[in-house]
Write an enzyme that holds these catalytic residues in place. Structure first.
Site, PDB file in Angstrom:
ATOM      1  CD  GLN A  26     -18.205   7.351 -40.820  1.00  0.00           C
ATOM      2  OE1 GLN A  26     -18.546   8.507 -40.697  1.00  0.00           O
ATOM      3  NE2 GLN A  26     -17.227   6.987 -41.628  1.00  0.00           N
ATOM      4  CG  HIS A  27     -14.326   5.330 -37.771  1.00  0.00           C
ATOM      5  ND1 HIS A  27     -13.949   5.439 -39.087  1.00  0.00           N
ATOM      6  CD2 HIS A  27     -14.652   6.590 -37.365  1.00  0.00           C
ATOM      7  CE1 HIS A  27     -14.038   6.708 -39.462  1.00  0.00           C
ATOM      8  NE2 HIS A  27     -14.463   7.416 -38.452  1.00  0.00           N
ATOM      9  CG  ASP A  53     -22.655   7.853 -37.343  1.00  0.00           C
ATOM     10  OD1 ASP A  53     -21.707   7.964 -38.149  1.00  0.00           O
ATOM     11  OD2 ASP A  53     -22.499   7.914 -36.119  1.00  0.00           O
TER      12      ASP A  53
END
EC number: 2.7.1.17
Length: 497
Positions: A85-86, A248
């Site tokens: 992520q991110h 994820d």
């Protein structure tokens, strides 16, 4: 074998890419492949990766998984992609990557995050506006960081993608994202499931970022089919459908059957995560709890710690220990490691919010400074961080009847017992430890089924628990850990002061 049943699940993580082949009819994982990634890192908190690595790793891991499964890539009917992520992937108008991807564990943009948080009206303003409090790891501060430190790159931005979006783009040629992964950008409202365009205009008044946003699609929707050249390169069926995919954690939830209230998924990976399912967007007043959308149609209240097996790995490297020797030594030390504490903030920390913190070892004496105590203190310190997060979730109404444990650390019986005792909750592992890759394959099967099979039916068939890993809390251990945990809380409180 009925070819309608074979699906590929891809998980592009920090340490590497994993690929598995799932037969959704029998629920069996037929083959697994893995290939590593390396980090670009610096003392200032920089954590980046070259996206070209991801593509090479995906190709290697796919070949391995198909070979182990003994199936032809032409039989694959659907593909799901999970990604860390991110992370920020920037493309120019030709679809070329402009610079290395800044990752979730990057804390270089902490000053930019502070600026944006101030503009939002602090934690309370961020919560009210977005449904969560932006943190340095989120994507939004990386955009402002790019504008300040790389204005030439910023001027060429045509597409803003997350890691899993980028892999979907490479596979299909389409730029889009889904609600779960979009939740972790920091410019998305998790209640309304819409982009916050005003926040992006605050970063860039000319509207470049707004124009560069990917299209939002639902978790059950397809992105498209494979580009012919990619299908040839990977040896896959060109008609294979690529599902929306997700972050994820969102796909780890599907891969552990965490799609209804009462189940907690806890991941002992390079980072630590704890999350649950909620059918409603219950936005938490605690800044540390991220009320993300799930990739199964609901919401996913989550906490994430930046330090877990990266810390135990660093201690192993320091003492030149293999995994078994490390576990054996940690098991020789008593609960509480004879007063030795390791505050494991080697990467700074997100929960508790200490982005500038550093790791420290406390309580050493001439008699307790042993390798065994230091090994145990590393395991305990990182697990206490997860307990802190679970307490926050519980305080916000999350039910925790059972913990489903995944990630590298879950393979250790000592660590499983430690989690059960520290959390005072029964623990069990799933048979397939690559939960995010499995969740991606299940989501692909759900997408291709088009309503013929529910996600719950697929999870029931494909997510299997490993009875041999069932671990219950030991009453005496629970009490002993409570003392050690209180010591940890006092030491963290001293840091925050």
């Amino acid at each position: 074998m009925n070819t309608r049943n074979l699906f590929l699940g891809i998980d592009c993580g920090t340490q590497g890419t994993k690929v598995l082949v799932l037969d959704s009819h029998t629920g069996q994982v037929l083959g697994l492949g893995a290939a590593p990634h390396v980090l670009i890192q610096a003392e200032n908190g920089r954590r980046e990766q070259d996206t070209e690595q991801w593509l090479h790793a995906l190709q290697d891991a796919t070949r391995q998984a198909l070979a182990q499964a003994g199936v032809s890539g032409q039989q694959i009917q659907g593909i799901g992609v999970s990604g860390q992520q991110h992370g920020l992937v920037l493309l120019d108008k030709h679809g070329e990557v402009l610079r290395p991807a800044k990752l979730w564990c990057d804390t270089e943009s902490t000053p930019e995050n502070r600026q944006l948080l101030h503009w939002l009206g602090g934690e309370a303003g961020s919560l009210e506006r977005l449904g969560l409090v932006i943190a340095p790891g989120y994507t939004v501060s990386k955009l402002l960081w790019t504008k300040i430190h790389h204005p030439q790159v910023f001027g060429q931005i045509a597409h803003i993608l997350l890691p899993h979006d980028y892999l979907n783009y490479w596979l299909t040629g389409r730029c889009c994202t889904e609600f779960g992964d979009a939740s972790g950008t920091g410019y998305f409202n998790v209640r309304t499931r819409q982009w916050d365009l005003d926040l992006l205009r605050h970063i860039d008044a000319e509207g470049r970022l707004e124009r560069a946003l990917p299209e939002l699609i639902g978790s059950e929707q397809p992105v498209g089919t494979l580009r012919p050249e990619v299908a040839r390169m990977l040896g896959l069926n060109p008609g294979a459908v690529v599902s929306s995919g997700g972050g994820d954690n969102m796909l780890g939830a599907i891969g552990t059957g965490n799609i209804e209230p009462g189940i907690i998924t806890m991941s002992l990976g390079s980072s630590g995560t704890v999350y649950a399912f909620d059918p409603q967007p219950q936005v938490s007043p605690d800044a540390a709890v991220a009320s993300f959308c799930s990739s199964s149609g609901g919401w996913l209240p989550l906490i994430c710690t930046l330090n877990l097996t990266n810390v135990t790995g660093a201690v192993r490297d320091l003492f030149e220990l293999g995994l078994d020797a490390f576990n054996q030594l940690a098991g020789q030390a008593p609960i509480g490691a004879e007063g030795v504490s390791l505050l494991p903030f080697l990467n700074g920390e997100r929960v508790p919010a200490l982005p500038d913190a550093r790791g420290s070892i406390q309580g050493l004496t001439l008699t307790n400074m042993t390798r065994a105590n230091l090994c145990r203190a590393a395991m305990e310190g990182t697990t206490f961080g997860l307990r802190y997060g679970l307490d926050l979730l519980r305080r916000n109404g999350v039910q925790s009847h059972t913990i489903r444990l995944v990630g590298g650390g879950s393979k250790s019986p000592l660590w499983r017992q430690m989690v059960a005792d520290i959390m005072d909750t029964p623990v069990v592992c799933t048979e397939q430890s690559e939960a995010a890759a499995l969740g991606a394959a299940i989501q692909a099967a759900w997408c291709v089924a088009g309503g013929e099979q529910t996600l719950a039916e697929l999870c029931q068939r494909c997510v299997r628990l490993a009875p041999a890993t069932q671990t219950s809390p030991d009453v005496r251990n629970v009490a002993a850990y409570e003392q050690a945990y209180n010591r940890y809380r006092q030491q963290v409180a001293a840091l925050t002061e």
